[in-house]
Design an enzyme around this catalytic site. Structure first.
Site, short mmCIF file in Angstrom:
data_model
loop_
_atom_site.label_atom_id
_atom_site.label_comp_id
_atom_site.label_asym_id
_atom_site.label_seq_id
_atom_site.Cartn_x
_atom_site.Cartn_y
_atom_site.Cartn_z
N LYS A 233 30.60 -136.71 -84.33
CA LYS A 233 30.55 -135.50 -85.16
C LYS A 233 29.93 -135.80 -86.53
O LYS A 233 29.01 -135.12 -86.99
CB LYS A 233 31.95 -134.91 -85.34
CG LYS A 233 32.62 -134.44 -84.07
CD LYS A 233 33.94 -133.75 -84.37
CE LYS A 233 34.97 -134.64 -85.02
NZ LYS A 233 35.38 -135.77 -84.16
N GLU A 258 37.68 -137.40 -94.65
CA GLU A 258 38.05 -138.58 -93.87
C GLU A 258 37.44 -139.85 -94.44
O GLU A 258 38.13 -140.85 -94.63
CB GLU A 258 37.60 -138.39 -92.41
CG GLU A 258 38.05 -139.52 -91.50
CD GLU A 258 37.65 -139.24 -90.06
OE1 GLU A 258 38.41 -139.63 -89.16
OE2 GLU A 258 36.56 -138.66 -89.84
N ARG A 267 25.97 -145.00 -94.40
CA ARG A 267 25.51 -144.61 -93.07
C ARG A 267 24.16 -143.89 -93.14
O ARG A 267 23.30 -144.06 -92.27
CB ARG A 267 26.56 -143.74 -92.39
CG ARG A 267 27.78 -144.53 -91.98
CD ARG A 267 28.90 -143.67 -91.43
NE ARG A 267 28.52 -142.99 -90.20
CZ ARG A 267 29.39 -142.38 -89.40
NH1 ARG A 267 30.69 -142.40 -89.71
NH2 ARG A 267 28.99 -141.77 -88.32
N GLN A 381 38.41 -131.17 -84.47
CA GLN A 381 38.84 -132.04 -83.37
C GLN A 381 39.15 -131.19 -82.14
O GLN A 381 39.52 -130.01 -82.25
CB GLN A 381 40.10 -132.81 -83.77
CG GLN A 381 39.87 -133.85 -84.85
CD GLN A 381 39.23 -135.12 -84.31
OE1 GLN A 381 38.56 -135.09 -83.30
NE2 GLN A 381 39.42 -136.22 -85.01
N LYS A 445 29.54 -120.69 -77.97
CA LYS A 445 29.66 -119.31 -78.46
C LYS A 445 28.57 -119.10 -79.50
O LYS A 445 28.39 -119.91 -80.40
CB LYS A 445 31.03 -119.06 -79.09
CG LYS A 445 31.15 -117.66 -79.71
CD LYS A 445 32.39 -117.49 -80.56
CE LYS A 445 32.38 -116.12 -81.25
NZ LYS A 445 33.53 -115.94 -82.15
N ARG A 447 27.39 -115.73 -81.58
CA ARG A 447 27.63 -114.29 -81.80
C ARG A 447 26.32 -113.50 -81.83
O ARG A 447 26.28 -112.35 -81.44
CB ARG A 447 28.41 -114.11 -83.10
CG ARG A 447 28.84 -112.69 -83.38
CD ARG A 447 29.86 -112.65 -84.51
NE ARG A 447 31.17 -113.06 -84.04
CZ ARG A 447 32.15 -113.48 -84.85
NH1 ARG A 447 31.93 -113.59 -86.15
NH2 ARG A 447 33.32 -113.82 -84.35
#
Length: 519
Positions: A233, A258, A267, A381, A445, A447
């Site tokens: 993620k 986090e 990173r 999560q 999903k 919309r």
């Protein structure tokens, strides 16, 4: 003989006299209002210069509100109608407001008070300033009243005050309603802007097929990106943030609950330079790699990327910080990593369970996206139900953890799925292509659009996602010339480690429990 009493006269200072003379009249400039309206009635160009600056409610005098409303109706009609004494009088008559403004006689008086529209924009800004002053007085009075109410939550008061002040700053004070005519014109203008715009209507992600599906992340949308730990993620949103901030030069705000900001930027440096996270973490760089590091981070250094690593961030603090970032730096995208680590803060009432708290947070994030008119991406999560299923580990909407409200509030719900993590060697399609170093971005999903499963390249040693090339080839040491010259892979650099070398062979088995990327 009676002594006369010596009574000292009451001393009234100059300030008191001035205050008594002024009284408590709200800030106003009625004469300026008359000049602006008069100029609009005598000069055909005048309405176009101020129509975007003023709304009917900014006028202090009620009659002036009705007159300006009639002028805007004529201006926005299809086709636009001429604006003069006769047409405005006729429009006021249709609105049933002509007698309320003082009939035609008052309109004639307005035209006699101004000679030209030379300073109409300057005058319009004075009217707007007076309106803002009146609005501040109203907000302050309500705030003072609420502060004396012992039952009011102090953090709710702070949030309400900041919201109201932000609305004034952005010039979009809340209106009760908008007419269909106004909304249709806004929609037509938006469609016209999109048709004339080259490229995407929203914020491009840098992932070609995803941008084709969504036309970029759209303003006011709440996008949920969910996955199990280890799927990538954070790697995905960092790759996307790099594409947007470095590639498109659009300001991005990333709230990381986090990881620390230094870990995140390390990173990003790994992605940008092609140096593995392991080398950067240990500092074991060769002289030429130090040079590579210094040269290739220059674009990243200049990128409009803002990272906040406040732990246990409350929704109240997030709103306050996001408003400031949008106001000060023109942020175009907000990313939260991740939703379950947020707290409702002191503004939550009744101390409900965690599901209710997550529901409140997701609703607040959608409200924030609409308020700031920017896309908000929240990572989430998934429940362990994914792990207990049989052969297929592909996530479903029902796997969203802790709250069904997330699915309800979001405009887009998507998942990241890497079969290789579950030791699934081939995709479950007709071609049964290998899953090595690939991931799937599942739009479950949407919309305002269609659904799709989009396959991406995953480079674990650099902690990033990239476009899968046209022929479905994946990251492989055996084709350096293709990988290094591919125009769609700006991150690729020569001599990257192969998935088959000593580091890459253990890559899939060395996941840190609290990290999305194998280190």
């Amino acid at each position: 003989m009676e002594k006369s009493l010596n009574i000292s006269p009451v001393r009234v200072d100059k300030t008191t006299i001035i205050n008594l003379e002024k009284g408590k009249l709200p800030p106003q400039a009625v004469d300026i209002e008359e000049a602006v309206l008069g100029a609009m009635l005598i000069d055909i160009k005048a309405p176009g210069e101020v129509i975007d600056l003023l709304q009917p409610e900014v006028f202090y005098k009620e009659a002036h509100k009705y007159i300006y409303e009639a002028i805007t109706q004529l201006f926005h009609s299809t086709p636009p109608q001429p604006i003069d004494l006769l047409t405005v009088s006729a429009q006021l008559k249709r609105n049933g407001k002509l007698e309320l403004v003082g009939s035609d006689f008052y309109l004639i008086q307005l035209t006699q008070k101004i000679a030209s529209s030379a300073h109409i924009v300057f005058h319009a800004r004075i009217i707007l300033q007076k309106y803002i002053q009146r609005s501040l007085i109203t907000i302050s009075s309500k705030l003072i009243e609420d502060c004396y109410d012992e039952g009011m939550d102090v953090f709710d008061l702070l949030d309400t005050a900041e919201t109201n002040l932000y609305e004034i700053t952005q010039g979009n004070l809340k209106k009760g309603y908008e007419t269909a005519q106004s909304l249709v014109n806004q929609a037509k203008q938006r469609i016209e802007e999109i048709s004339n715009k080259e490229g995407l209507s929203g914020i491009p992600t840098g992932f070609r097929k995803l941008d084709e599906l969504t036309s970029g992340w759209q303003p006011s949308d709440l996008i949920i990106i969910a996955a199990r730990p280890g799927m990538g993620k954070t790697a995905f949103v960092l790759s996307m943030a790099r594409n947007i901030a470095v590639g498109s030069n659009e300001p991005v705000a990333l709230f990381s609950l986090e990881m620390s900001s230094v870990q995140l930027i390390t990173r990003l440096i790994s992605s940008e330079t092609g140096l593995t996270s392991e080398k950067l973490r240990k500092g074991t760089l060769e002289p030429h790699e130090w040079e590579q590091l210094n040269v290739k981070v220059k674009d990243l250094e200049k990128a409009p990327l803002y990272i906040d690593d406040t732990p246990s961030l409350s929704i109240f603090d997030l709103r306050a910080k996001a408003r400031r970032l949008v106001s000060q730096h023109g942020i175009k995208l907000i990313v939260i990593d991740y939703l379950q680590l947020m707290s409702a803060g002191s503004s939550s009432k009744g101390g409900g369970n965690r599901e209710q708290e997550i529901s409140m947070i997701s609703r607040s994030l959608k409200g924030l996206a609409k308020e700031l008119n920017v896309p908000v991406i929240a990572l989430s999560q998934l429940s362990r139900a994914v792990e207990t299923r049989g052969s297929s580990k592909r996530p479903l909407l029902s796997d969203l953890r802790e709250s069904g409200a997330i699915e309800q509030d979001a405009d887009i719900v998507s998942f990241i799925y890497r079969p290789e993590y579950y030791k699934i060697d081939n995709w479950d399609d007709e071609e049964a292509a290998p899953t090595t170093n690939q991931g799937e971005f599942i739009v479950a999903k949407h919309r305002n659009g269609s659904l799709d499963n989009i396959r991406l390249k995953f480079i674990g040693s650099l902690g990033k996602f990239d476009n899968l090339d046209e022929y479905g080839m994946t990251y492989d040491d055996s084709m350096p010339s293709k990988m290094n010259l591919d125009a769609h892979n700006p991150f690729i650099t020569p001599n990257l480690p192969s998935p088959n070398d000593a580091f890459g062979s253990s890559m899939n088995n060395n996941f840190d429990e609290n990290s999305d990327v194998p280190f």
